[in-house]
Design an enzyme around this catalytic site. Structure first.
Site: not given
Ligand code: NDP
Length: 315
Positions: A127, A234, A271
Site C-alpha cells: 500500500f 511489505y 516492475v
Molecule cells: P499487481 O498489483 O498488479 O497484482 C497483484 C495481484 O495480486 C492482482 O491480481 C491482485 O488481485 C492479486 N491479489 C491481491 N490480493 C489478493 C488476494 N487476497 N487473493 C488473491 N489475489 C490477490 O502487482 P504485481 O503484478 O506487481 O505483483 C505481483 C507479485 O510480484 C506480488 O507478490 C508482488 O509483491 C511481487 N513483486 C512486485 C514487484 C514490482 O515491482 N511490481 C517487485 C517485487 C515483487 P486484484 O486485481 O483482485 O487486486
C-alpha cells in the site's frame, strides 16, 4: 560515495542491465522440455500484472494454466482473452486471504484436474509508493503476502502430482525481504542468524517475528526497533515468505524420488504494474521471465533458493 565511485556504480548497473536484457532473450531450454499440454500450472493473482504475464508465458510454452483470480469475473475475462489467442487456460476464483476460498479452490482443482504440477504464488499487496512508509494496512499486507501464501501452499501440497520431474512451487517475493541485504536489512542480528540457520528456522520463529511486528504496529512502537526501513510492512511480509520458502524446502526434502516438490522464491525486479503505480524499470513481461525460467528448469532443479534475473541470489 565520491563522484568517481558513483560513476563506477552507475556503469556497473548499466552493464548488469545490459547483461540481464541479453539473458532474457535466450529461449528457455525447449530442447529439454519435460512438460506437455497435460502439465497443469496454477498462478495466483493471475488477472493482472506479473501474475498475468507468468500465466501467459507458461501457456505460450504449451502448459495448461489455471488463472486464479480474486474476482471471478475478471479472471474469466483474462482467461477468455488468452483462449482467443489459442492458449490453453482456465480460470477460477481464489482469494488467498480467505480460508474457505482456498479450500473450495483446491477441491475444484481435484475435481476438474486431479492434480497440478506447478504452483506460482504471485498474489500480493503493497500500500506504499515512492518514499511513503505507512503501516496503516500492515495487518492486511502480512495476512495476504505471508499468511495467504502459506495457506495456499498448505492446501495445494496434497494436490501436487507425483512425477519423476518433481512438482514445483514458486513464491513471487522481493529483494526488499532479504535478511542480509545491503540496504533495508533486519536490525536484530540474533533474529537474522536464527532465520538463516536451518536448525533454528521454524514456522513458529517466522510467525513469532510477524506477530511481534504487528504487535509493535498496534502499540505504535515499531519505528525505532530495527525493522526494514523501506516499505516496512511489505518487507517484513516478504522476509517471512523467503524464510518460509527455505523452511518448506527443508521439510519437503525428505520426499522420495517420484514425489519430490521443489520450492523456490524469486524477485521479479522493479516492475511497472499497478502495485508500483506503473513506476519501475521493466515491463511485467520482463518481470515474469525469471519466474517462468525457474519453474520450467529440467529435472533436479535447486530447492530452497532465491533467484533474480535468471541467477541465484543470497537470502
Ligand atoms: P499487481 O498489483 O498488479 O497484482 C497483484 C495481484 O495480486 C492482482 O491480481 C491482485 O488481485 C492479486 N491479489 C491481491 N490480493 C489478493 C488476494 N487476497 N487473493 C488473491 N489475489 C490477490 O502487482 P504485481 O503484478 O506487481 O505483483 C505481483 C507479485 O510480484 C506480488 O507478490 C508482488 O509483491 C511481487 N513483486 C512486485 C514487484 C514490482 O515491482 N511490481 C517487485 C517485487 C515483487 P486484484 O486485481 O483482485 O487486486
Amino acid at each position: 560515495m565520491g563522484k568517481k565511485g558513483k560513476e563506477r556504480a552507475k556503469e556497473r548497473r548499466e552493464k548488469r542491465l545490459q547483461e540481464i536484457s541479453e539473458l532474457r532473450k535466450k529461449p528457455i531450454l525447449t530442447g529439454n522440455r519435460w512438460w506437455s499440454s497435460e502439465t497443469v500450472a496454477v498462478v495466483t493473482g493471475a488477472n493482472r500484472g506479473i501474475g498475468f504475464e507468468i500465466a501467459r508465458q507458461l501457456a505460450a510454452y504449451g502448459l495448461h494454466v489455471i488463472m486464479a483470480s480474486r474476482d471471478a469475473e475478471r479472471g474469466r475475462q483474462v482467461a477468455e482473452m488468452l483462449q482467443n489467442e489459442g492458449l490453453s487456460v482456465n480460470s477460477h476464483q481464489l482469494d488467498i486471504s480467505n480460508q474457505a476460498s482456498v479450500e473450495s479452490f483446491s477441491k475444484w482443482v481435484v475435481l476438474n484436474y486431479g492434480a497440478i504440477d506447478i504452483l506460482v504464488n504471485n498474489a500480493g499487496v503493497n500500500f506504499n509508493l515512492g518514499s511513503e512508509n505507512s503501516v496503516e494496512f500492515a495487518e492486511k499486507v502480512i495476512e495476504t503476502n505471508y499468511v495467504g501464501t502459506k495457506r495456499v501452499i498448505k492446501a495445494m501440497i496434497p494436490v501436487m502430482r507425483p512425477s519423476e520431474n518433481g512438482a514445483r512451487i514458486l513464491n513471487v517475493s522481493s529483494r526488499l525481504g532479504r535478511v542480509n541485504g545491503r540496504r533495508n536489512r533486519l536490525g536484530d542480528a540474533n533474529l537474522r542468524e536464527k532465520l538463516l540457520t536451518d536448525e533454528s528456522l521454524s514456522e513458529e520463529l517466522i510467525d513469532g517475528m510477524v506477530a511481534e511486528f504487528l504487535k509493535q504496529v498496534k502499540d505504535a512502537t515499531w519505528m525505532p526497533n530495527g525493522w526494514p526501513q523501506m516499505f516496512t510492512d511489505y518487507s517484513v511480509s516478504k522476509l517471512a515468505v523467503n524464510a518460509y520458502t527455505r523452511l518448506m524446502a527443508k521439510l519437503l526434502s525428505s520426499r522420495p524420488e517420484g514425489h519430490r516438490i521443489y520450492i523456490n522464491c524469486y524477485c521479479p525486479g522493479w516492475v511497472k504494474t499497478a502495485m508500483t503505480g506503473w513506476q519501475g524499470n521493466m515491463s511485467a513481461e520482463e518481470g515474469a521471465d525469471t519466474g517462468v525460467w525457474i519453474v520450467l528448469l529440467p529435472n533436479q532443479l535447486p530447492t530452497g533458493n532465491f533467484f533474480a534475473e535468471r541467477r541465484e541470489i543470497s537470502f
